[in-house]
Design an enzyme around this catalytic site. Structure first.
Site, PDB file in Angstrom:
ATOM      1  CG  ASP A  27      -0.443   0.182   1.874  1.00 34.32           C
ATOM      2  OD1 ASP A  27       0.785  -0.807   2.585  1.00 34.32           O
ATOM      3  OD2 ASP A  27      -0.803   0.734   3.507  1.00 34.32           O
TER       4      ASP A  27
ATOM      5  CD  GLU B  56       4.112   0.650   6.745  1.00 34.66           C
ATOM      6  OE1 GLU B  56       4.925   0.585   8.013  1.00 34.66           O
ATOM      7  OE2 GLU B  56       3.513   1.636   5.789  1.00 34.66           O
TER       8      GLU B  56
END
Lengths: 422, 422
Positions: free
Chosen positions: B103, B168
């Site tokens: 991400d 994350e």
């Protein structure tokens, strides 16, 4: 007081429940920007009971754009109609515009309200709800005054023009559209919430948007970026100083009881997109007051050059100057001559009802009076029930007694301004 | 250097175009929160070429909620799959997790970018685009290292577990889901952008939202209200002071080159609803760092009591205290023993490639290492290409040479950690 005057006042007194019902009906229809249709339908239903020529129209953006005073971010007035109702006088009297706006500002944070903002209720002589004070209470006073005159058989000599306009909160395009449609008069009254003081001067105002730049970085190494949020704090502090400088210049005695005659309000702030990033942009929106004797252009260039000077306080602004836009709305200031007959006639009506001298002041906020006087060449006095401090607030309310009292004062004012067949 | 090590490095050197192509493909798929699917498909396509057991799954919120370290505002991971690929070792070696998140944070203000953030391009040895540094560059280095070992016929003894995880940037729920699925190892490497320093301690962090109250009023009489925007300036200043106090306490020499070891970042601000009203609420969101030796709970109560003390500076806060929520995300800190073998093995690999001593530091930001070590009992070292200061920034880029060099170091590190058949 003449007999007919007493009769009119008695009618109002004995119909206060009717007044409260009408106000609650108006407040119950949420009429924020673009959503004025249903509240106007309530006005219309009322006007259709009167002996008056009713005119309902959606202002045309195309036409409005022809006018130098038009400034709005609206692109359409579809379903945002203006209403005017003319009661023709028998001749020989002065004409009068009674102007009230139907739009209200959003309710803000619902949690701050003890009641539902658009489900008005009466408690201990107060009617609560968004718009009770600003200014559906004033509008109700106008409609009650007109109904009282009609019910008591008063035949006015001058034309009486009632207006329920949209878009006051966004800059007065509704009243400007009414002026452009041809509605002008020898005088006008706007029952904005003055707490029944007479406001013969009104501050104008404009909206601005200031964009403050930063430099993004990961929040964990925030020192490698420059926070637009921290820079915006300097900008806000600088605007506070500008406000002090501007207000020191105002010496008009009409403003002596006003804490800040022409405030600069910072209304909104928005910046950053992610908790873990340094914000790279902040936008601040607000409202800058214009003194009655100032031009909008002069105020704009003063603020622009003030913000440019930020670079002398912080090098950052040299490389990333703030950007300022004058967007959306602008309200012209209004300046009625102190000895104007509107004041004298209204003072007399006020004295008859209250047995007191009215307070004459300058208003710390703008009204559609700026458009009426500048574009419509119609002198304007502002006088109405409700207190300024309630406007735009949570738990907004109006005192029922003030509503009734102002309706009586306004009805006598109409009779004596327009004159009537005896 | 052993012959086989040289062979692996040569393979990487002669396939740098392949590495750049892979990175560009990963960056070309925008993978902000909730939108990771297409970038994971690129990873999957690559993994399918390897001799590995590939596992693709959407984390289950229901399961995650069972874990005390789960903290996220996500309600679903539909179309946000995790990927793990296991290359079974022949036995007798140590196992290793290679963990990278897929991400990326949003691109911020597009106007600050000289290139399209999701159309990566290479210019003068740099690949530009959102996520090049944080951390698709690191992921590419991992995949190149694994491919090199395979192409050069290296048979590892320990298991090698590659993970491409989601979430994350929002608190590590992706890595937590991988731990809960059973993935643990004797050690782990996370190639976050350390500029090829070795980070053996990492700051943790949490998100907070502070709500500051004001009192609404009409902007023209703004002195009758209390501006939540002005009050929020006091709150921000107070948080700056708290940050100074907290950082004075940190004396660990690993932090001596870090300007602010555990910053408190104010990332977003939003308040007010109307330019002509006094703002009645402002919400401030940010990220508070947690030192490696601190617990999140201790940091929370310190900040909460600090904000409570605002009432001694400004009476307003006595009646309208700020509200604080710890929302969305939390990253645990990580604390690897200074003499851990991970550091020794990685140091040797680093020296072989660079002929230099590595810099060992503490990181000023959190990684998924906190989840891996606390929840997964897997010791973690953080080492990767790219510079921290590029992360979350406009014009993010990574140096191609750093990408290639780190791929070589990581491949030698894998061989010597897991051991291999000679």
């Amino acid at each position: 007081m003449e007999n007919i005057e007493r009769k009119v006042c008695d009618w109002i007194d004995s119909h206060e429940k009717k007044a409260v019902r009408l106000l609650k009906k108006l407040v119950g229809e949420k009429s924020t920007k673009g959503d004025e249709f249903h509240a106007q339908a309530v006005v219309l239903e009322k006007l259709r009971q009167f002996d008056a020529e009713v005119d309902v129209w959606e202002p045309s953006i195309k036409q409005l754009e022809q006018h130098p005073l038009f400034k709005s971010d609206r692109t359409s007035f579809k379903e945002s109609p203006n209403i005017a109702a003319v009661k023709r006088g028998s001749g020989g009297g002065k004409s009068l515009i009674l102007n009230g706006h139907i739009d209200v500002v959003p309710e803000g944070n619902r949690k701050d309200w003890d009641t539902e903002p658009f489900q008005p209720i009466m408690k201990q002589g107060r009617i609560y709800g968004r718009g009770t004070t600003d200014m559906k209470g004033g509008n109700t006073a106008l409609l009650m005054a007109i109904e009282a005159l009609e019910q008591c058989g008063v035949k006015l000599k001058g034309d009486l023009i009632f207006q329920s306009v949209v878009d006051e909160e966004c800059g007065g395009a509704g009243t400007l559209a009414a002026v452009m449609r041809g509605y002008r008069a020898d005088g006008a009254l706007i029952p904005e919430p003055t707490n029944m003081k007479m406001f013969i001067k009104q501050q104008g105002s404009m909206w601005f948007r200031i964009t403050v730049k930063g430099l993004s970085a990961h929040g964990g190494t925030r020192y490698e970026g420059v926070s637009a949020i921290e820079k915006s704090m300097l900008v806000i502090e600088s605007i506070r100083q500008l406000e002090r400088v501007r207000n020191k210049r105002i010496t008009d005695s009409l403003y002596e009881n006003i804490t800040i005659p022409v405030p600069i309000n910072i209304g909104t702030i928005k910046g950053g997109t992610w908790p873990s990033s340094v914000a790279d942009t902040v936008a601040i929106e607000g409202r800058c007051g214009i003194a009655p004797n100032e031009s909008p252009e002069a105020v704009q260039s003063e603020m622009e050059s003030w913000l440019k000077d930020l670079e002398y306080h912080d090098e950052w602004f040299k490389h990333y100057p703030t950007e300022i836009e004058w967007f959306g709305a602008r309200w012209m200031p209004n300046d009625l001559a102190e000895n104007h007959e509107l004041t004298a006639v209204l003072t007399k009506a006020y004295q008859k009802i209250t047995d007191e001298q009215p307070v004459i002041e300058a208003s710390p906020w703008a009204t559609d009076g700026g458009v009426l006087s500048h574009a419509g060449k119609t002198p304007v006095i502002v006088f109405g029930p409700g207190e300024t401090k309630m406007a735009h607030q949570a738990n907004e309310y109006i005192e029922k007694d003030a509503l009734i009292k102002s309706a009586k004062i306004i009805s006598l004012f109409i009779m004596n301004w327009c004159d009537y067949e005896r």
